[in-house]
Scaffold this active site. Structure first.
Site, short mmCIF file in Angstrom:
data_model
loop_
_atom_site.label_atom_id
_atom_site.label_comp_id
_atom_site.label_asym_id
_atom_site.label_seq_id
_atom_site.Cartn_x
_atom_site.Cartn_y
_atom_site.Cartn_z
N LYS A 1 -17.51 -0.68 6.34
CA LYS A 1 -18.01 -1.67 5.38
C LYS A 1 -19.53 -1.64 5.25
O LYS A 1 -20.08 -1.75 4.14
CB LYS A 1 -17.55 -3.08 5.80
CG LYS A 1 -17.92 -4.12 4.75
CD LYS A 1 -17.16 -5.41 4.94
CE LYS A 1 -17.47 -6.35 3.77
NZ LYS A 1 -16.73 -7.60 3.87
N PHE B 1 -11.33 -6.99 14.19
CA PHE B 1 -10.27 -7.47 13.30
C PHE B 1 -9.96 -6.39 12.26
O PHE B 1 -10.85 -5.86 11.62
CB PHE B 1 -10.73 -8.76 12.61
CG PHE B 1 -9.71 -9.28 11.63
CD1 PHE B 1 -8.44 -9.68 12.05
CD2 PHE B 1 -10.01 -9.35 10.27
CE1 PHE B 1 -7.51 -10.14 11.14
CE2 PHE B 1 -9.07 -9.81 9.36
CZ PHE B 1 -7.81 -10.20 9.79
N GLN B 2 -8.70 -6.08 12.10
CA GLN B 2 -8.22 -5.08 11.15
C GLN B 2 -8.83 -3.70 11.39
O GLN B 2 -9.05 -2.94 10.46
CB GLN B 2 -8.44 -5.54 9.71
CG GLN B 2 -7.61 -6.78 9.40
CD GLN B 2 -7.49 -7.08 7.94
OE1 GLN B 2 -8.40 -6.85 7.17
NE2 GLN B 2 -6.34 -7.62 7.54
N MET C 1 24.37 8.92 1.66
CA MET C 1 24.16 10.18 2.38
C MET C 1 24.44 10.01 3.87
O MET C 1 24.97 10.91 4.52
CB MET C 1 22.74 10.70 2.14
CG MET C 1 22.50 12.10 2.65
SD MET C 1 23.67 13.27 1.95
CE MET C 1 22.73 13.88 0.55
N GLU D 1 0.81 -1.23 0.00
CA GLU D 1 0.00 0.00 0.00
C GLU D 1 0.84 1.28 0.00
O GLU D 1 0.38 2.33 -0.44
CB GLU D 1 -0.97 0.01 1.19
CG GLU D 1 -2.12 -0.99 1.05
CD GLU D 1 -1.79 -2.37 1.59
OE1 GLU D 1 -0.61 -2.63 1.88
OE2 GLU D 1 -2.72 -3.19 1.70
#
Ligand SMILES: Cc1ncc(C[n+]2csc(CCOP(=O)(O)OP(=O)(O)O)c2C)c(N)n1
Lengths: 568, 163
Positions: A162, A112-113, A478, A50
């Site tokens: 949802k 959940f999630q 760097m 993602e």
């Protein structure tokens, strides 16, 4: 007719003219994905992580001026996207992020999630929404797009539980949404613009410093006209490159921590400074007290009032949309342009030419090991200076910024504000999709590249013929440079002992990989790669491990306190 | 310098946390913060007492204005204004202290709201200094509990903060 929340989401995206959604499915967004499946107007690009979705949407926006869109699931989908959202936020990139959420009745139950997406992203979005009622969905998405692209742009997140995607209602997409709490100022104050014109006309040692705001607001044509009218020197920030043609004689290079000697000296010693769409950040002006120790008058044009007088007090603040303000300023200046002090300007330019003659970007061209600067110079030549260049973060980013002379805005795409390693490849995917057929190169370092290298697989799926220019110094260069300069050569954890074979890595993902070891092979390898219009080619340049980026303004120092190559 | 900043903001869930988050993320002080809906239920009015140099206060007002939920911002301290805070204080009121407590409450124009054999619960309004002075005037041991609302403010005269 009533339609589902999920269908509303897709209809809104269609109404906004969204071409691509960059995303990754999961439980909370399954209903939305089901609706995506049933249509073909909005195309979906399936990334591999993602973070890549957010960077790709961001790159798409930077290269096209359109609003980037990404779609991720709840919980880990959101948290993975946060780095990309913060990256877009720091660079003011218009983006709409749609996130799935657990059903409204489960919110707060540690479902959940479940993650508090609005809470987690609050400090790194322009605004965010949790939509609890399907009837609010269309107006909220309308607001999200409006907020993302107007005023000072930025990412806006819409979190959709949802059950809201399943619920139904009548769909109507509003043409506009009145918001009493949000009215960005567009027109610059005429009195302030008059004052600014006066200061510019009286200047003895003028300087113009422009940033990402010029690129984002499409003000490059106005800036060019203003500069041709005034004949002043101009510098761009890392975010502003391409806002003014890098090949123009009035352009004296990038300024800041790794800016040119002439740009930093001119900033420090000018008597009138015009700052346009820039924000005097720490990597640009270094120590603000040191910068402020020299008397000079500052005019600052920006769309965001909070960017003005934040780090440096200014004398003439002008809040407004940059192209409009520059237009007004040109109109003020034109009839009185003969008032400019030609004599003073001439000696100021003479001084600048002396600084320029230091040739601060000099490097060893006779080296038998590939110099990274040489690769960028050849990249510039081979692409005719007309490629879209994305980059990651580190030395390679600075060399690309210093040595690729960007002639147009939106061609240089990098994470300036957040400095996000891993940005380059996914951003290049968005850039390529926004500009099919255009030449797109990602200048990267081996450490940065490995942060999002899974997107090589996405590039295969969508046939994105990006050219990856890996300046492989086998160091986090760097970091190594800072350790060399400021930490007694103690190279703590900046060396990676087990790097992958990048050629095989490219091949494993269905691409072409080429390793280049000798300076003489740099140009032929680049030419060969760019001839392959349909293939992604990863060029793994084994570069000098000890090369450093110069000039350098050490942290906390003033702009004129640069370390130059010859001084070390 | 101490400043009292008043804002009108959309009465949306999360608006308060945006303001609180802004102050903590940017390291601004919050001495007190009060918020409640106005006569227009779609708007909340928030009063923030803060302190900082002029530059910091300028940034605070700009940053507040930048929040999408914020409709208006004024720095009340720039002009004459009225500030009030409410305190409820529960004190021990036994023996000779009982009469003394009542007298103190009267001097400060407090009201005794609740009485038991051993305690008084007193309501007091005023500016912060007055409430501080009341507390100072009491024997520490006699104070059982205090709760203060933080300051609310409004401009004097005809100036109003409205959309
Ligand atoms: C996500 C992230 N982690 C850490 C850093 C700190 N950092 C800045 S540059 C750099 C090294 C980059 O190495 P490489 O990609 O190989 O580029 P080079 O400097 O060698 O060109 C690191 C670790 C960062 N910018 N981003």
């Amino acid at each position: 007719m009533e339609i589902s929340g999920a269908e509303i989401v897709i209809k809104c995206l269609q109404a906004e003219g969204v071409e691509y959604v960059f995303g990754y499915p999961g439980g909370a967004v399954l209903v939305i994905y089901d609706e995506l499946f049933k249509q073909d107007k909005v195309k979906h690009v399936l990334v591999r992580h993602e973070q890549g979705a957010a960077h790709a949407a961001d790159g798409y926006s930077r290269a096209s001026q359109k609003t980037g869109v990404c779609l991720v699931t709840s919980g880990p989908g959101v948290t993975n996207a946060v780095t990309g959202i913060a990256t877009a936020y720091m660079d003011s990139i218009p983006m709409v992020v749609i996130t799935g959420q657990v059903p409204t009745h489960a919110i707060g139950q540690d479902a959940f999630q479940e993650v508090d997406a609005v809470g987690i992203t609050r400090p790194c979005v322009k605004h965010n929404f949790l939509v609890k009622d399907v009837r609010a969905l269309a107006p909220t998405i309308k607001k999200a797009f409006y907020l993302a692209r107007t005023g000072r742009p930025g990412p806006v997140l819409v979190d959709i539980p949802k059950d809201v995607t399943l619920a139904t209602c009548e769909f109507e997409y509003p043409d506009s949404i009145p918001m009493r709490s949000y009215n960005p100022v567009i027109k610059g104050h005429p009195g302030q613009i008059r004052k600014a014109a006066q200061l510019l006309l009286e200047a003895q040692r003028p300087m113009v410093y422009t940033g990402g705001g010029v690129v984002l607001s499409e003000a490059a044509p106005q800036l060019l006209r203003l500069m041709k009218l005034l004949g002043f020197p101009v510098t761009n920030t890392l975010m502003g490159l391409g806002g003014y043609p890098g090949t123009d004689p009035q352009f004296i290079g990038m300024l800041g921590m790794h800016g040119t000697y002439e740009a930093n000296m001119a900033m420090q010693h000018c008597d009138v400074l015009l700052a346009v769409g820039a924000r005097f950040d720490d990597r640009v002006i270094g120590n603000p007290a040191h910068f402020g120790s020299v008397p000079r008058k500052i005019v600052h044009i920006d769309i965001d009032p909070s960017s003005i007088s934040k780090r440096v007090r200014v004398d003439v603040p002008i809040v407004g949309h940059v192209p409009d303000v520059l237009e007004d300023l040109i109109r003020q200046l034109e009839p009185q342009i003969s008032k400019l002090d030609a004599q003073a300007l001439k000696s100021w330019w003479a001084q600048i030419e002396l600084w320029r003659a230091r040739d601060c970007l000099r490097y060893d061209r006779a080296s038998e090991i590939i110099k990274p600067q040489h690769v960028i110079e050849k990249l510039y030549e081979v692409t005719g200076g007309d490629a879209f260049i994305t980059s990651d973060v580190g030395q390679h980013q600075m060399w690309a910024a210093q040595f690729y002379k960007f002639a147009k805005p939106r061609r240089w795409i990098n994470s300036g504000g957040l400095g996000t390693m891993g940005f380059g490849l996914p951003a290049a995917m968005g850039v390529q999709l926004a500009n099919p057929g255009a030449t797109v190169a990602c200048v990267t370092g081996e450490a940065s590249f490995m942060m999002c290298m899974q997107e090589l697989s996405t590039c295969k799926q969508y046939r994105l013929p990006i050219k990856v220019v890996n300046l492989n110094n086998r160091y986090m260069g760097m970091v190594r440079q800072w350790q060399q300069f400021f930490h007694g050569n103690r190279y703590s954890e900046s060396y990676m002992d087990a790097l992958p074979d990048f050629v095989k890595l490219a091949e494993a993902c269905g691409h072409i990989g080429v390793q280049v070891e000798k300076p003489a092979d740099v140009e032929p390898a680049l030419r060969e790669a760019f001839k392959r219009k349909d293939d992604l080619v990863l060029l793994d340049f084994l570069t000098d491990q000890t090369e450093n980026v110069f000039p350098m303004v050490p942290g906390g120092k003033g702009m004129s306190e640069m370390i130059l190559a010859e001084e070390l | 310098m101490r400043h009292i900043i008043s804002t009108l903001l959309e009465n949306e869930s999360g608006a308060l946390s945006r303001v609180a988050g802004l102050f903590s993320a940017r390291g601004y002080n919050i001495e007190s913060l009060t918020v409640a809906p106005t006569e227009d239920p779609s708007l909340s009015r928030m009063t923030i007492v803060t302190s900082g140099s002029d530059d910091v206060i300028e940034q605070i007002t700009k940053q507040l204005n930048k929040l999408v939920d914020v409709v208006k911002v004024v720095d009340l301290s720039e002009a004459p204004h009225i500030e009030r805070e409410l305190m409820l204080i529960k004190v021990r009121a036994t023996g000779k202290d009982r009469e003394e407590m009542k007298r103190m409450a009267e001097i400060f124009r407090g009201r005794i709201l609740d009485v038991t054999d051993a305690t008084y619960t007193i309501e007091l309004t005023g500016n912060g200094e007055k409430l501080d002075a009341f507390i100072e005037g009491l024997d520490r041991a006699a104070i059982l509990e205090t709760v203060r609302t933080g300051a609310s403010g409004i401009a004097r005269g005809e100036r109003v903060l409205k959309v």
